[in-house]
Design a protein around this motif. Structure first.
Motif, PDB file in Angstrom:
ATOM      1  N   THR A  56      -1.256   2.788  -1.177  1.00  0.00           N
ATOM      2  CA  THR A  56      -1.870   3.361   0.023  1.00  0.00           C
ATOM      3  C   THR A  56      -3.153   4.121  -0.309  1.00  0.00           C
ATOM      4  O   THR A  56      -4.129   4.049   0.445  1.00  0.00           O
TER       5      THR A  56
ATOM      6  N   ARG B 233       1.173   7.869   5.067  1.00  0.00           N
ATOM      7  CA  ARG B 233       2.080   7.191   5.978  1.00  0.00           C
ATOM      8  C   ARG B 233       2.741   6.047   5.239  1.00  0.00           C
ATOM      9  O   ARG B 233       2.168   5.458   4.337  1.00  0.00           O
ATOM     10  N   ASP B 234       3.936   5.739   5.630  1.00  0.00           N
ATOM     11  CA  ASP B 234       4.714   4.757   4.890  1.00  0.00           C
ATOM     12  C   ASP B 234       4.856   3.434   5.611  1.00  0.00           C
ATOM     13  O   ASP B 234       5.688   2.637   5.265  1.00  0.00           O
TER      14      ASP B 234
ATOM     15  N   ASP C 104      -1.353  -3.320   3.508  1.00  0.00           N
ATOM     16  CA  ASP C 104      -0.677  -2.299   2.699  1.00  0.00           C
ATOM     17  C   ASP C 104       0.815  -2.351   2.992  1.00  0.00           C
ATOM     18  O   ASP C 104       1.247  -2.010   4.093  1.00  0.00           O
TER      19      ASP C 104
HETATM   20 MG   LIG Z   1       2.150   3.341   0.697  1.00  0.00          MG
END
Ligand SMILES: [Mg+2]
Ligand SMILES: Nc1nc2c(ncn2[C@@H]2O[C@H](COP(=O)(O)OP(=O)(O)OP(=O)(O)O)[C@@H](O)[C@H]2O)c(=O)[nH]1
Length: 359
Positions: free
Chosen positions: A14, A31-32, A67
């Motif tokens: 990320t 953020r995931d 991502d």
């Molecule tokens: Mg990530």
């Protein structure tokens, strides 16, 4: 064309993605979720053409970067590949493994190790298993179907699937298997993971950047990755670099012994593994880089600009960028004999400047 950033948790995907996409996140809030951004492919040649033609705008080629949230600990405390992860990985034209080799006490590695070679092997093995189980199921289904109905197409497919299955059973990724065009076409709908073009970026400690070549060769030798592109970089350095202006960037890069920004290298490598190249169009309105596959004809390239240009193609005016830069005007290129008229079957070269004549 979409490139997926793939890796274990906390490998720097990320951070790299944000830097590539020029997203400024608040410090330390990551953020995931899976995200896609369109990213400009830097091209010095296009910048130089813009300087000469001074157009209203410059349009770079673009590529999509995906991502993907990394592989981490499951509820049972084991590191496990999930189907959501695999589906995200399948959804790309090529893969870029982002592999951790940086130490950071504050950021735990899901397997508690700093070992790039082992992490690459982990991903390769998981993807091999995924392909193996898919091919096995497909094999059984095809055999059943053929028993019921002797269909030529199915029999041909069975041969290809068998060939692939034998190959992955020897624990070799499908990208090393020789396949002809029709075999590739047959497999194209299946999103086999080890068949996808691959490159690897190893995220090093800042102070390891100076002997990055050694470190990368070590990893390559250990895993027998001779043919693969493995790029050393530091996600932290790239992020810091992206915040500086050009002059400071040069100083900063010299300090760390970096010749070229890793972002540029990563985007160019993505292009390369996907078998892509650029041609240019120039004029008062815009200078522009267009993306085509290698071996595209002049007519196919014209079609990328506009379908009308494909249908009504007459000829292409062609000067290669390298020739153009020697003379810096089309008139002088004509005098020197490097300006040509080419027909529809001309194979466009990377760096050709084209002007399409159409009816
Ligand atoms: Mg990530
Ligand atoms: N020291 C150091 N820390 C880094 C580097 N790259 C990333 N980190 C840190 O590691 C943490 C995780 O980085 P991310 O980029 O979010 O990792 P990720 O691969 O996206 O992780 P997931 O999305 O969970 O799979 C962040 O706090 C980063 O600041 C690096 O090159 N050096």
């Amino acid at each position: 064309m979409q490139i997926g950033l793939v890796g274990l948790q906390s490998s720097g995907k990320t951070l790299l993605f944000n830097t590539l996409a020029k997203i400024q996140e608040e410090e330390n809030t990551y953020r995931d979720e899976a995200r896609v951004e369109v990213v400009k492919v830097p091209d010095e040649r296009l910048n130089n053409l813009t300087e000469i033609f001074n157009p209203k705008k410059q349009v770079n080629a673009t590529i999509e970067i995906f991502d993907i949230p990394g592989v981490g600990l499951a509820d049972d405390g084991k590191v496990r590949i999930t189907s959501a992860f695999l589906n995200n990985v399948k959804n790309n034209d090529a893969l870029f493994y982002v592999i951790r080799q940086f130490k950071n006490e504050a950021v735990p590695h899901p397997l508690n190790r700093i070992d790039a070679a082992a992490d690459i092997e982990f991903l390769e093995t998981e993807f091999l298993f995924s392909d193996m189980s898919f091919l096995e199921n497909r094999l059984e289904k095809l055999k059943k179907d053929i028993q019921k109905r002797k269909d030529d197409k199915l029999i041909k497919e069975l041969a290809v699937i068998e060939k692939c299955f034998e190959h992955v059973n020897e624990e070799k990724p499908l990208r090393l298997l020789e396949l002809n065009d029709s075999e590739r076409k047959m497999l194209s709908g299946y999103q086999l993971l080890t068949l996808k073009p691959l490159a690897i970026a190893v995220n090093l400690d800042e102070d390891s950047m100076k002997n990055s070549e050694e470190l990368i060769n070590e990893i390559k030798n250990k895993l027998g990755l001779a043919g693969l592109e493995v790029i050393p970089f530091s996600a932290e350095i790239e992020y810091e670099l992206s915040k500086l202006d050009e002059e400071d960037q040069t100083v900063f890069m010299e300090e760390y012994g970096i010749k070229e920004s890793a972002l540029t290298k990563i985007l160019r490598t993505s292009y390369k593994v996907l078998g892509l190249q650029s041609f240019f169009t120039v004029g008062e309105d815009e200078t522009r880089a267009w993306t085509i596959k290698k071996n595209y004809t002049a007519q196919q390239a014209a079609g990328v600009i506009h379908t009308d240009f494909y249908n009504k193609f007459i000829r292409a005016e062609v000067v290669h960028y390298d020739d153009f830069m020697k003379y810096k005007s089309f008139a002088k290129c004509k005098e020197a004999g490097v300006w040509r008229l080419e027909g529809k079957d001309y194979i466009v070269q990377d760096g050709d400047i084209l002007n399409i004549r159409h009816s």
